[in-house]
Motif scaffolding. Structure first.
Motif, mmCIF file in Angstrom:
data_model
loop_
_atom_site.group_PDB
_atom_site.id
_atom_site.type_symbol
_atom_site.label_atom_id
_atom_site.label_comp_id
_atom_site.label_asym_id
_atom_site.label_seq_id
_atom_site.Cartn_x
_atom_site.Cartn_y
_atom_site.Cartn_z
ATOM 1 N N UNK A 296 40.042 37.831 33.835
ATOM 2 C CA UNK A 296 41.454 37.731 34.173
ATOM 3 C C UNK A 296 41.617 36.665 35.258
ATOM 4 N N UNK A 297 42.660 35.841 35.135
ATOM 5 C CA UNK A 297 42.917 34.763 36.089
ATOM 6 C C UNK A 297 44.132 35.148 36.921
ATOM 7 N N UNK A 298 43.937 35.177 38.234
ATOM 8 C CA UNK A 298 44.982 35.577 39.173
ATOM 9 C C UNK A 298 45.364 34.416 40.079
ATOM 10 N N UNK A 299 46.640 34.385 40.460
ATOM 11 C CA UNK A 299 47.106 33.463 41.499
ATOM 12 C C UNK A 299 47.595 34.302 42.666
ATOM 13 N N UNK A 310 35.201 38.747 51.878
ATOM 14 C CA UNK A 310 35.698 40.117 51.888
ATOM 15 C C UNK A 310 36.665 40.352 50.730
ATOM 16 N N UNK A 311 37.497 39.362 50.455
ATOM 17 C CA UNK A 311 38.425 39.458 49.322
ATOM 18 C C UNK A 311 37.656 39.612 48.019
ATOM 19 N N UNK A 312 36.656 38.763 47.813
ATOM 20 C CA UNK A 312 35.878 38.812 46.572
ATOM 21 C C UNK A 312 35.175 40.169 46.422
ATOM 22 N N UNK A 313 34.617 40.666 47.523
ATOM 23 C CA UNK A 313 33.921 41.946 47.473
ATOM 24 C C UNK A 313 34.884 43.079 47.108
ATOM 25 N N UNK A 314 36.097 43.008 47.623
ATOM 26 C CA UNK A 314 37.082 44.050 47.346
ATOM 27 C C UNK A 314 37.522 44.027 45.879
ATOM 28 N N UNK A 315 37.613 42.836 45.304
ATOM 29 C CA UNK A 315 38.014 42.740 43.902
ATOM 30 C C UNK A 315 36.914 43.247 42.981
ATOM 31 N N UNK A 320 35.356 33.971 40.812
ATOM 32 C CA UNK A 320 35.210 32.523 41.016
ATOM 33 C C UNK A 320 36.507 31.964 41.563
ATOM 34 N N UNK A 321 36.409 31.064 42.543
ATOM 35 C CA UNK A 321 37.564 30.332 43.057
ATOM 36 C C UNK A 321 37.741 29.083 42.191
ATOM 37 N N UNK A 322 38.836 29.037 41.437
ATOM 38 C CA UNK A 322 39.095 27.913 40.535
ATOM 39 C C UNK A 322 39.919 26.813 41.185
ATOM 40 N N UNK A 323 40.795 27.191 42.098
ATOM 41 C CA UNK A 323 41.667 26.221 42.769
ATOM 42 C C UNK A 323 42.233 26.900 43.991
ATOM 43 N N UNK A 334 49.643 29.515 55.097
ATOM 44 C CA UNK A 334 49.860 30.095 53.781
ATOM 45 C C UNK A 334 48.783 29.581 52.835
ATOM 46 N N UNK A 335 48.029 30.491 52.266
ATOM 47 C CA UNK A 335 47.002 30.108 51.307
ATOM 48 C C UNK A 335 47.435 30.420 49.894
ATOM 49 N N UNK A 336 47.083 29.543 48.950
ATOM 50 C CA UNK A 336 47.321 29.798 47.526
ATOM 51 C C UNK A 336 45.993 29.659 46.799
ATOM 52 N N UNK A 337 45.571 30.709 46.132
ATOM 53 C CA UNK A 337 44.263 30.770 45.500
ATOM 54 C C UNK A 337 44.423 31.097 44.019
ATOM 55 N N UNK A 338 43.685 30.410 43.178
ATOM 56 C CA UNK A 338 43.590 30.748 41.764
ATOM 57 C C UNK A 338 42.162 31.228 41.510
ATOM 58 N N UNK A 339 42.018 32.483 41.099
ATOM 59 C CA UNK A 339 40.719 33.125 40.943
ATOM 60 C C UNK A 339 40.535 33.620 39.507
#
Length: 369
Positions: A296-299, A310-315, A320-323, A334-339
């Motif tokens: 699943x790809x999340x923004x 810590x974020x990755x461990x919680x998920x 993978x960080x795509x962008x 403000x951070x914007x992450x596509x995972x």
């Protein structure tokens, strides 16, 4: 395909600071401009240009007005100095309704509200000095006072050495500095900016924005600007309102509106400033999982600088960080992450709940193998 989940009588104001006074930081205080049920319909047009505008602009803030072409931005701006007369509703400046003002009161009002324009509106046959001095001459100000004021304002905008030059010999940025100096000749409390940087290149735009910030800080002016350049709003404004078909659809602190836009129009306007899904990834996204190996790809829109480990461990699962990236707006990071998240030990609802612990907004972009 994507699905967003939101988680979280004449005016007598105080005298402004002198242009040659000390630089001070101006904190936004109670509202100086009120729009109450404001509406405007032009003759021959069935659709109102403005409808039901209820809005307050605080004293000393830099306030932005954005919207698509024809949304009513210019109409709203021009009701502040009554260049446009509302069809109904009221405009209050310092708690005074300006609708019944006669011509003399309007002249006094407009001297308290400076205005700068996209195309400068300078007189080509007059020098820089004469362009700035002209409103003072029209107002009958004595020569010695005119000279003092013009000299002071040209120093403020950095054009002391250009006082004898004609507009044709100036760059676009220099012309706009003349326009700003001219708008300040009557010590206004409010400065209106109508697409003031739209005719300028990016470097010049940055210098004009810095000048407006300095004027806002030093003189305590309330600055109201309209622009189609979202980066201008991001870089200079404290708060912003979004108009669509003459109505307010969103408003708030710039960092909040830009970070987590709620309305579709706002998201469309801000799209060029948002973290974009890479084209190669976009081509592979599917609305639902197509195999057991799908991810699943999340923004995520995150307030502050995210602790990725810590974020990755919680998920859980393989993340993978795509962008991604972090920007600062109005002092807020403000951070914007596509995972992409694969083999997570949770269903999608649980995954979104966990992501929501870290993010102001979570969006499911789709699924990939």
């Amino acid at each position: 395909m994507s699905q967003a989940i939101a988680l979280r009588a004449p005016i007598v104001p105080p005298s402004p600071a002198r242009a040659d006074g000390p630089a001070t930081h101006v904190h936004a205080s109670p509202a100086q401009i009120h729009f109450l049920g404001l509406g405007k319909t032009y003759p021959g047009q069935a659709q109102p240009a403005l409808h039901g505008i209820d809005l307050s602009i605080r004293r000393g803030e830099i306030f932005g007005i954005i919207g698509r072409s024809g949304a009513g931005k210019s109409s709203l701006l021009r009701t502040i100095n009554r260049l446009e007369q509302p069809s109904h509703g009221r405009v209050l400046i310092d708690q005074v309704d300006i609708a019944p003002f006669d011509e003399d009161q309007l002249v006094a009002l407009r001297r308290r509200i400076g205005m700068i324009f996209q195309h400068f509106n300078l007189m080509s046959a007059k020098t820089v000095w004469q362009n700035v001095e002209l409103p003072l001459k029209v107002a009958g100000v004595a020569k010695a006072e005119r000279q003092r004021k013009v000299r002071q304002l040209l120093a403020l905008v950095g054009l002391e050495e250009k006082h004898h030059v004609y507009p044709a010999q100036l760059s676009g940025g220099q012309k706009q500095r003349v326009g700003i100096a001219r708008a300040l000749v009557h010590d206004p409390q409010i400065l209106l900016c109508d697409e003031a940087t739209s005719a300028l290149d990016p470097e010049t735009t940055a210098s004009i924005l810095e000048l407006l910030r300095d004027i806002n800080r030093r003189l305590g002016l309330t600055v109201v600007l309209i622009t189609h350049e979202m980066a201008v709003i991001r870089d200079i404004c404290h708060r912003v309102v979004v108009l669509e078909q003459g109505e307010v659809v969103e408003q708030g602190d710039v960092w909040r509106v830009f970070g987590t836009p709620r309305h579709a129009v706002t998201r469309t306007l801000l799209a060029p400033l948002q973290t974009q899904v890479p084209e190669a990834l976009q081509a592979t996204l599917r609305a639902s999982p197509i195999s057991r190996n799908s991810a699943v790809v999340l923004k995520l829109t995150v307030l502050g600088e995210p602790a990725l480990s810590e974020l990755f461990a919680d998920l859980g699962g393989r993340v993978r960080l795509l962008q991604g990236g972090v920007q600062t707006i109005g002092g807020h990071a403000l951070g914007q992450l596509i995972l992409s998240v694969q083999d997570a030990p949770h269903d999608t609802a649980q995954l979104l709940e966990r992501a929501g612990r870290w993010a102001e907004q979570v969006e499911v972009l789709g699924h990939v193998v």
